[in-house]
Write an enzyme that holds these catalytic residues in place. Structure first.
Site, mmCIF file in Angstrom:
data_model
loop_
_atom_site.group_PDB
_atom_site.id
_atom_site.type_symbol
_atom_site.label_atom_id
_atom_site.label_comp_id
_atom_site.label_asym_id
_atom_site.label_seq_id
_atom_site.Cartn_x
_atom_site.Cartn_y
_atom_site.Cartn_z
ATOM 1 N N CYS A 295 -14.422 2.136 5.816
ATOM 2 C CA CYS A 295 -13.314 1.879 4.779
ATOM 3 C C CYS A 295 -12.066 0.903 5.312
ATOM 4 O O CYS A 295 -11.126 0.928 4.963
ATOM 5 C CB CYS A 295 -12.645 3.768 4.642
ATOM 6 S SG CYS A 295 -11.878 3.971 6.193
ATOM 7 N N HIS B 178 -1.456 -9.352 3.532
ATOM 8 C CA HIS B 178 -1.397 -9.505 2.158
ATOM 9 C C HIS B 178 -2.460 -10.529 1.485
ATOM 10 O O HIS B 178 -2.971 -10.539 0.335
ATOM 11 C CB HIS B 178 -0.063 -9.382 1.435
ATOM 12 C CG HIS B 178 0.648 -8.101 1.517
ATOM 13 N ND1 HIS B 178 0.099 -7.014 0.723
ATOM 14 C CD2 HIS B 178 1.623 -7.593 2.205
ATOM 15 C CE1 HIS B 178 1.053 -6.133 0.817
ATOM 16 N NE2 HIS B 178 1.478 -6.480 1.840
HETATM 17 C C1 PEP Z 1 -8.680 1.016 9.604
HETATM 18 O O1 PEP Z 1 -8.034 0.987 10.635
HETATM 19 O O2 PEP Z 1 -9.715 0.135 9.241
HETATM 20 C C2 PEP Z 1 -8.371 1.802 8.391
HETATM 21 C C3 PEP Z 1 -9.105 1.814 7.184
HETATM 22 O O3 PEP Z 1 -7.043 2.598 8.510
HETATM 23 P P1 PEP Z 1 -5.586 1.841 8.357
HETATM 24 O O4 PEP Z 1 -5.914 0.513 7.976
HETATM 25 O O5 PEP Z 1 -5.015 2.597 7.368
HETATM 26 O O6 PEP Z 1 -5.255 1.921 9.637
#
Ligand code: PEP
Ligand code: MG
Length: 545
Positions: free
Chosen positions: A478, A187
């Site tokens: 992402c 965070h």
């Molecule tokens: C990741 O693993 O980079 C992702 C975007 O998924 P999460 O953070 O929800 O595991």
């Protein structure tokens, strides 16, 4: 011992220097004596104290926006939690202990339960401790622990910061943040980026450092003692550069700047921040504490609420990413020795095709209802065969644009075959780093391995970028890597065609891309991939500018 220079993981760019203010660790454990004369009157003090704390957090939330407002509202709700209050009240009367001690014990009971649930739940322990300390301080009439009121612009040094502390920071007074714990996806890191405060996490020995003033480099991760009379420097304002809301380099290479969301409030914040769409809708966040599988109609309504602000815009909905750090109660998964390597993400769907099919039906319904341009993708796909399996099922549910996440090195290494099976891929760099370096993404002790600037991670991204170019299909990022304005240039240069991030980073990333040409991005990418270390990669790209 005086350590003139320390280093950690730079998680929010910018350089700043100034006087150090250390953040108080936590309050002293309250004593169980003296026994209150009137236990009922003593117990009656708990609820007003909890309400006062919740009201103060809510007032701070009302003055904040985006992620900060959301975190403060969540912490306020935890402070006012009737279960915590009534348990503390019962302890006062049953054990004849002071209210402060009872709150301490009740909160610790909750924290232990969350810690043993592990993963995402365990991350909430920090919030419970924060709420506990605030209520105790209120009961004792003492200053709550945490960030003191800053008299002048300062660099904050802490073991870790409670989300509510970070969310309430005044960017005008906080020159930089340095924490001993935390990682690039904590965070603290996410909020520091959204507040545009330079930050370095996982700096061993930061609290023991004797310096009265330090210089902090949020790019290289260096924290250096400087003379206490050295001039105070605040971070450059480069991130505030203009951005016209269309993600592209200055010479027109299009890179969509999208947001990651998990709830309707995030979607509104993301739309306000100017995100061009949603690159990752984490549907599991809608159901973390639901104990029965939600009906298709309820799921459809929940998804529509998130898609609404993006009618006519692209949204990638991810099917449930359950297991490991995000256990879903209603799936009642079996205990596993290594949950991060177990039945999680798409693997849950192989065992429970019904749950996946019902979710796909709800997503297709929500897409139609909201008018958003919806694509669907699966998490934690390891092989092209798994990608094809998912694509068939999603298409059978009426969803025409189907992709998968690349979060496991095997999927990156076989990106060509994976892309043959789907319409697009999206790199989840948080998990891809975790699995590439065999380093738990939540553990401060291995945070340097989870640094998204690690050349090994970038080389995997490069493989995916090349495969996407060859196949003429899009490849996005992402994970939190996309939220770093400098790294965004590197990813663009590696062939990534969309970047999805927390809403707070959208403007800074858009502006960073708009300030350079695609050839600059390719140069940055070449330098980062060829660098021997994450620090060298950052430094090389910062040098290129
Ligand atoms: C990741 O693993 O980079 C992702 C975007 O998924 P999460 O953070 O929800 O595991
Ligand atoms: Mg992931």
């Amino acid at each position: 011992m005086r350590e003139p220079q320390l280093s950690g993981v730079g998680v929010s760019p910018g350089r700043a220097s100034g006087p150090v203010v250390k953040v108080t660790e936590s309050i002293e454990e309250p004593a169980s004596t003296p026994a209150p004369d009137d236990p009922h009157a003593e117990a009656a003090r708990v609820a007003p104290a909890a309400q006062a704390v919740a009201a103060r957090l809510e007032a701070t939330a009302a003055a904040a926006t985006g992620d900060a407002a959301m975190i403060l509202t969540t912490t306020a709700a935890m402070a006012a939690d009737p279960a915590l209050v009534s348990q503390a009240e019962q302890l006062v009367t049953a054990q004849r202990i002071p209210a402060a001690r009872a709150v301490y014990e009740a909160a610790n009971g909750f924290a232990t339960a969350l810690a043993s649930a592990g993963g995402y739940m365990a991350e909430r322990v920090r919030d419970i401790h924060d709420v506990r300390d605030r209520i105790i301080a209120e009961l004792l009439g003492i200053e709550p622990p945490g960030v003191p009121t800053l008299e002048r612009p300062s660099v904050l040094v802490a073991r870790d910061l409670a989300p509510a502390d970070t969310a309430a920071l005044d960017p005008g007074k906080v020159l930089a943040l340095v924490t001993e714990e935390g990682g690039p996806t904590s965070h603290t890191a996410i909020l520091a980026r959204s507040l545009r405060i330079p930050a370095v996490v996982a700096v061993r020995g930061a609290l023991a450092m004797e310096a009265e003033a330090v210089a902090v480099d949020g790019v290289t991760g260096e924290v250096k003692a400087v003379d206490r009379d050295a001039p105070v420097v605040s971070a450059t304002e480069s991130a505030r550069a203009e951005w016209d809301g269309v993600g592209s380099t200055s010479d027109g290479r299009r890179v969509k700047v999208l947001a990651n969301v998990g709830a309707p409030a995030d979607a509104l914040t993301a739309a306000e921040a100017g995100a061009e769409g949603v690159g990752l809708f984490r549907t599991e966040f809608c159901y973390l504490d639901v104990d029965v599988e939600p009906a298709v109609a309820d799921q459809k309504a929940a998804y529509s609420a998130v898609l609404g602000p993006f009618a006519g815009k692209p949204v990638i909905v991810r099917t449930l990413d359950a297991g490991a750090d995000k256990p879903l109660v209603f799936l009642a998964q079996e205990d596993e020795p290594n949950p991060a390597l177990g039945v999680r993400g798409i693997r849950v769907s192989f065992e429970r095709t019904g749950v996946l099919d019902r979710q796909l039906e709800a997503i297709a319904g929500a897409a139609e209802e909201s008018g958003a341009d919806v694509s669907v993708m699966a998490p934690m796909v390891a092989t092209a065969e798994e990608a094809a399996w998912f694509a068939d099922r999603a298409r059978a549910s009426g969803l025409s644009r189907v992709g998968v996440m690349i979060e496991v090195p095997s999927a990156a290494l076989t990106a060509r075959e994976v892309l043959d099976a789907v319409d697009f891929v999206s790199l989840g760099t948080n998990d891809l780093a975790q699995y590439t370096f065999a380093a738990d993404r939540q553990l401060g002790a291995v945070a340097t391995l989870n640094d998204p600037w690690q050349p090994a991670l970038l080389r995997l991204v490069a493989l995916v970028g090349e495969a996407a170019k060859e196949k003429g299909k899009p490849a996005g990022v992402c994970g939190e890597a996309a939220a770093d304005p400098l790294l965004a240039r590197v990813l663009t240069g590696l062939g990534i065609t969309s970047l999805s991030m927390n809403a707070g980073a959208v403007g800074a990333v858009g502006a960073s891309l708009a300030a350079v040409t695609f050839a600059d991005c390719e140069r940055a990418a070449g330098a980062a991939v060829a660098a021997p270390t994450a620090r060298a990669a950052r430094a090389a790209v910062a040098e290129i500018g």
